[in-house]
Write a protein that holds these residues in place. Structure first.
Motif, PDB file in Angstrom:
ATOM      1  N   TRP A 269       0.877  -1.188   0.000  1.00 18.66           N
ATOM      2  CA  TRP A 269       0.000   0.000   0.000  1.00 18.66           C
ATOM      3  C   TRP A 269       0.909   1.231   0.000  1.00 18.66           C
ATOM      4  N   PRO A 270       0.810   2.114  -1.034  1.00 20.28           N
ATOM      5  CA  PRO A 270       1.753   3.229  -1.112  1.00 20.28           C
ATOM      6  C   PRO A 270       1.583   4.226   0.019  1.00 20.28           C
ATOM      7  N   ALA A 271       2.692   4.800   0.444  1.00 20.13           N
ATOM      8  CA  ALA A 271       2.649   5.801   1.513  1.00 20.13           C
ATOM      9  C   ALA A 271       2.005   7.087   1.029  1.00 20.13           C
ATOM     10  N   VAL A 272       2.202   7.417  -0.235  1.00 20.23           N
ATOM     11  CA  VAL A 272       1.602   8.606  -0.847  1.00 20.23           C
ATOM     12  C   VAL A 272       0.983   8.178  -2.164  1.00 20.23           C
ATOM     13  N   THR A 273      -0.266   8.534  -2.389  1.00 25.05           N
ATOM     14  CA  THR A 273      -0.949   8.113  -3.610  1.00 25.05           C
ATOM     15  C   THR A 273      -2.074   9.080  -3.930  1.00 25.05           C
ATOM     16  N   THR A 274      -2.457   9.136  -5.208  1.00 21.51           N
ATOM     17  CA  THR A 274      -3.626   9.906  -5.621  1.00 21.51           C
ATOM     18  C   THR A 274      -4.844   9.018  -5.818  1.00 21.51           C
ATOM     19  N   GLN A 275      -4.748   7.736  -5.513  1.00 21.60           N
ATOM     20  CA  GLN A 275      -5.868   6.822  -5.724  1.00 21.60           C
ATOM     21  C   GLN A 275      -7.005   7.068  -4.737  1.00 21.60           C
ATOM     22  N   ALA A 276      -8.227   7.017  -5.265  1.00 20.22           N
ATOM     23  CA  ALA A 276      -9.411   7.205  -4.417  1.00 20.22           C
ATOM     24  C   ALA A 276      -9.504   6.139  -3.334  1.00 20.22           C
ATOM     25  N   GLY A 277      -9.022   4.941  -3.632  1.00 20.19           N
ATOM     26  CA  GLY A 277      -9.118   3.848  -2.670  1.00 20.19           C
ATOM     27  C   GLY A 277      -8.367   4.083  -1.377  1.00 20.19           C
ATOM     28  N   ASP A 278      -7.454   5.028  -1.373  1.00 23.67           N
ATOM     29  CA  ASP A 278      -6.729   5.332  -0.139  1.00 23.67           C
ATOM     30  C   ASP A 278      -7.672   5.804   0.962  1.00 23.67           C
ATOM     31  N   GLU A 318     -16.572   5.533  -6.374  1.00 24.65           N
ATOM     32  CA  GLU A 318     -16.392   4.133  -6.760  1.00 24.65           C
ATOM     33  C   GLU A 318     -16.349   3.192  -5.557  1.00 24.65           C
ATOM     34  N   LEU A 319     -16.115   3.748  -4.352  1.00 27.80           N
ATOM     35  CA  LEU A 319     -16.083   2.926  -3.146  1.00 27.80           C
ATOM     36  C   LEU A 319     -17.473   2.656  -2.579  1.00 27.80           C
ATOM     37  N   THR A 320     -18.491   3.340  -3.109  1.00 29.44           N
ATOM     38  CA  THR A 320     -19.837   3.263  -2.535  1.00 29.44           C
ATOM     39  C   THR A 320     -20.374   1.836  -2.431  1.00 29.44           C
ATOM     40  N   PRO A 321     -20.269   0.983  -3.454  1.00 31.40           N
ATOM     41  CA  PRO A 321     -20.863  -0.353  -3.309  1.00 31.40           C
ATOM     42  C   PRO A 321     -20.321  -1.152  -2.132  1.00 31.40           C
ATOM     43  N   VAL A 322     -19.013  -1.178  -1.950  1.00 27.09           N
ATOM     44  CA  VAL A 322     -18.442  -1.933  -0.830  1.00 27.09           C
ATOM     45  C   VAL A 322     -18.816  -1.285   0.497  1.00 27.09           C
ATOM     46  N   VAL A 323     -18.766   0.044   0.567  1.00 27.68           N
ATOM     47  CA  VAL A 323     -19.130   0.727   1.813  1.00 27.68           C
ATOM     48  C   VAL A 323     -20.597   0.486   2.128  1.00 27.68           C
ATOM     49  N   ALA A 324     -21.452   0.512   1.124  1.00 30.32           N
ATOM     50  CA  ALA A 324     -22.878   0.248   1.355  1.00 30.32           C
ATOM     51  C   ALA A 324     -23.092  -1.164   1.884  1.00 30.32           C
ATOM     52  N   ALA A 325     -22.353  -2.126   1.355  1.00 28.06           N
ATOM     53  CA  ALA A 325     -22.467  -3.499   1.848  1.00 28.06           C
ATOM     54  C   ALA A 325     -22.099  -3.579   3.324  1.00 28.06           C
ATOM     55  N   LEU A 326     -21.027  -2.896   3.702  1.00 29.73           N
ATOM     56  CA  LEU A 326     -20.649  -2.875   5.120  1.00 29.73           C
ATOM     57  C   LEU A 326     -21.699  -2.185   5.968  1.00 29.73           C
ATOM     58  N   CYS A 327     -22.264  -1.090   5.458  1.00 28.66           N
ATOM     59  CA  CYS A 327     -23.292  -0.380   6.222  1.00 28.66           C
ATOM     60  C   CYS A 327     -24.518  -1.262   6.446  1.00 28.66           C
ATOM     61  N   ALA A 328     -24.806  -2.153   5.494  1.00 29.65           N
ATOM     62  CA  ALA A 328     -25.922  -3.078   5.660  1.00 29.65           C
ATOM     63  C   ALA A 328     -25.662  -4.071   6.786  1.00 29.65           C
ATOM     64  N   VAL A 339     -23.293  11.086  -4.085  1.00 26.37           N
ATOM     65  CA  VAL A 339     -22.852  10.185  -5.163  1.00 26.37           C
ATOM     66  C   VAL A 339     -23.928   9.989  -6.234  1.00 26.37           C
ATOM     67  N   ALA A 340     -24.664  11.035  -6.537  1.00 22.20           N
ATOM     68  CA  ALA A 340     -25.649  10.930  -7.615  1.00 22.20           C
ATOM     69  C   ALA A 340     -24.986  10.531  -8.932  1.00 22.20           C
ATOM     70  N   HIS A 341     -23.724  10.904  -9.106  1.00 23.06           N
ATOM     71  CA  HIS A 341     -23.038  10.632 -10.376  1.00 23.06           C
ATOM     72  C   HIS A 341     -22.822   9.148 -10.634  1.00 23.06           C
ATOM     73  N   ILE A 342     -22.869   8.311  -9.583  1.00 26.37           N
ATOM     74  CA  ILE A 342     -22.629   6.885  -9.831  1.00 26.37           C
ATOM     75  C   ILE A 342     -23.851   6.201 -10.450  1.00 26.37           C
ATOM     76  N   ARG A 343     -24.916   6.945 -10.652  1.00 23.74           N
ATOM     77  CA  ARG A 343     -26.036   6.419 -11.434  1.00 23.74           C
ATOM     78  C   ARG A 343     -25.639   6.234 -12.898  1.00 23.74           C
ATOM     79  N   HIS A 344     -24.541   6.867 -13.303  1.00 26.11           N
ATOM     80  CA  HIS A 344     -24.114   6.822 -14.703  1.00 26.11           C
ATOM     81  C   HIS A 344     -22.835   6.014 -14.876  1.00 26.11           C
ATOM     82  N   HIS A 345     -22.543   5.131 -13.941  1.00 28.89           N
ATOM     83  CA  HIS A 345     -21.384   4.254 -14.088  1.00 28.89           C
ATOM     84  C   HIS A 345     -21.809   3.003 -14.867  1.00 28.89           C
ATOM     85  N   GLU A 346     -21.186   1.874 -14.609  1.00 29.08           N
ATOM     86  CA  GLU A 346     -21.520   0.672 -15.377  1.00 29.08           C
ATOM     87  C   GLU A 346     -23.008   0.355 -15.337  1.00 29.08           C
ATOM     88  N   THR A 347     -23.646   0.721 -14.240  1.00 29.17           N
ATOM     89  CA  THR A 347     -25.097   0.668 -14.124  1.00 29.17           C
ATOM     90  C   THR A 347     -25.497   1.812 -13.205  1.00 29.17           C
TER      91      THR A 347
END
Length: 434
Positions: A269-278, A318-328, A339-347
């Motif tokens: 796991w990088p110490a410094v990164t621009t990835q959203a997953g951080d 992009e982290l919303t699906p996994v976070v939502a699963a944990l929240c459940a 995250v209204a914009h994720i309505r226009h992702h793969e689905t």
């Protein structure tokens, strides 16, 4: 949200249920976002580049094929991919599949071609937004033929060069609109200035990732003014990139620690990164996990009691699906916003998550820009994925804590994670995944 026919039993994958805390270390494949940005810039650089530890997945192979069709040579035979720029002097066809980065990042450099470049993709891609990029390209001197649809399919009629200049766009539905223009900007006669006018840009860290990669190639980028980016014209230097592990794909694995009260270490796991997953480090800390840097990478240890959260995930949608699963699975109510914009992702991910989580017994309310989740007893059933890899990630997290979850089309995870099902089975079985 695209509806699908009832899956056949062969399409249903039993998600492993984990009855005791896990204690595993995982090695993730490389970042899709970084791989595809590196490939695009390497294809228009002044000499060959190497993309080391490139992610080999459907999205990245589609990008390699697209750049090869334009005239560059992308050798994907090994772990490290060599990219040799070539003359864009031919007609070409580009299959975007379900890869937003291919659909959005390749057209701006296709304008440099001496020929017509036709773009199309999977059926759902014809509903994903691209019109802002196409309109911007027209104003910068590129001929676009799309019959006014602003969607796939379309053709870029390349003239061998692009004038460039200043353009104003509304990137409120995707940060990729900005990145697409910036990645090509240095190749344009006048460079490019991109001005955003509209609601806040989602997933803004991805634009920072783009500017970071551009600067690594010696490109001059001015992002000193909010919502304005300038890329100066000039050569793009060849660079050998070492691709970081994909931290968004870390989501289901670190969620496994949270869901089981166990421990998962993500290597490198990088110490410094621009990835959203951080952002997963802060999100899981808020849910009660312990997160610490160790010699191998970062270790996530789950709590005895999983807390609910109130989170604005606008920048890391992009982290919303996994976070939502944990929240459940949490012991308290949760609200996920922004995250209204994720309505226009793969689905339509919000509609899909609300539908599928509710189908397993979750108490969930779909909001215009997010989800509300309250504690409930979950049960088994079929979790549909809508050809969306992130939906499959959410499904396996719920399945780890709930018996009898059947994941429809788990193979859709190949979009960004080859053999995800095998890696997940290894981890949930108590052995290391690689």
């Amino acid at each position: 949200m695209t509806t699908t026919a009832a899956p056949s039993p062969a399409d249903l994958w039993p998600a492993p249920h984990v009855a005791s805390p896990v204690d595993v270390t995982v090695t993730l494949p490389g970042s899709k976002s970084l791989t595809n940005r590196a490939l695009v810039l390497a294809a228009v650089a002044t000499g060959p580049s190497v993309v080391r530890r490139a992610l080999r997945s459907r999205d990245t192979l589609l990008m390699a094929a697209a750049l090869t069709s334009l005239g560059s040579a992308v050798d994907t035979s090994g772990e490290d991919w060599t990219v040799t720029p070539g003359a864009f002097d031919r007609d070409a066809g580009v299959d975007c599949g379900l890869a937003g980065t291919v659909m959005r990042f390749v057209p701006p450099i296709a304008g440099l071609a001496r020929g017509s470049v036709a773009f199309d993709g999977d059926a759902h891609m014809r509903t994903r937004p691209i019109g802002e990029v196409l309109t911007a390209l027209c104003s910068l001197g590129v001929e676009v033929r799309d019959d006014g649809r602003g969607t796939l399919p379309f053709t870029i009629a390349g003239a061998g060069a692009v004038r460039g200049g200043s353009v104003t766009i509304d990137a409120s539905s995707s940060s990729q609109f900005v990145s697409a223009l910036l990645l090509a900007g240095a190749t344009y006669d006048e460079g490019v200035e991109v001005l955003h006018r509209g609601a806040p840009i989602p997933s803004l860290p991805h634009v920072e990732m783009t500017t970071t990669v551009l600067r690594a190639h010696g490109v001059e980028v001015d992002d000193s003014v909010p919502d304005r980016w300038r890329v100066a014209p000039g050569p793009i230097a060849p660079v050998d990139h070492l691709i970081e592990p994909d931290l968004s794909n870390a989501g289901p694995f670190v969620a496994l620690a949270a869901a089981t009260g166990g421990s998962v270490t993500v290597r490198d796991w990088p110490a410094v990164t621009t990835q959203a997953g951080d952002a997963l480090r802060d999100i899981l800390t808020a849910m009660g996990c312990t997160v610490e840097r160790v010699a191998d990478g970062v270790r996530f240890t789950g709590p005895e009691r999983l807390r609910g959260v109130d989170l604005d995930l606008h920048d890391v949608g992009e982290l919303t699906p996994v976070v939502a699963a944990l929240c459940a699975l949490a012991d308290d109510p949760s609200v996920l916003r922004g995250v209204a914009h994720i309505r226009h992702h793969e689905t339509d991910r919000l509609r899909a998550l609300a539908t599928e989580l509710a189908g397993l017994g979750a108490d969930v309310t779909e909001r215009p820009d997010g989800l509300e989740l309250r504690p409930a007893d979950l049960h088994g059933g079929v979790f549909h994925t809508y050809a969306d890899h992130r939906m499959a990630h959410a499904a396996v997290v719920v399945g780890a804590a709930t018996t009898g979850v059947l994941v429809e089309d788990v193979a859709t995870t190949a979009k960004t994670f080859p053999d995800f099902a095998g890696a997940w089975t290894g981890v949930t079985g108590g052995s290391a995944a690689s």
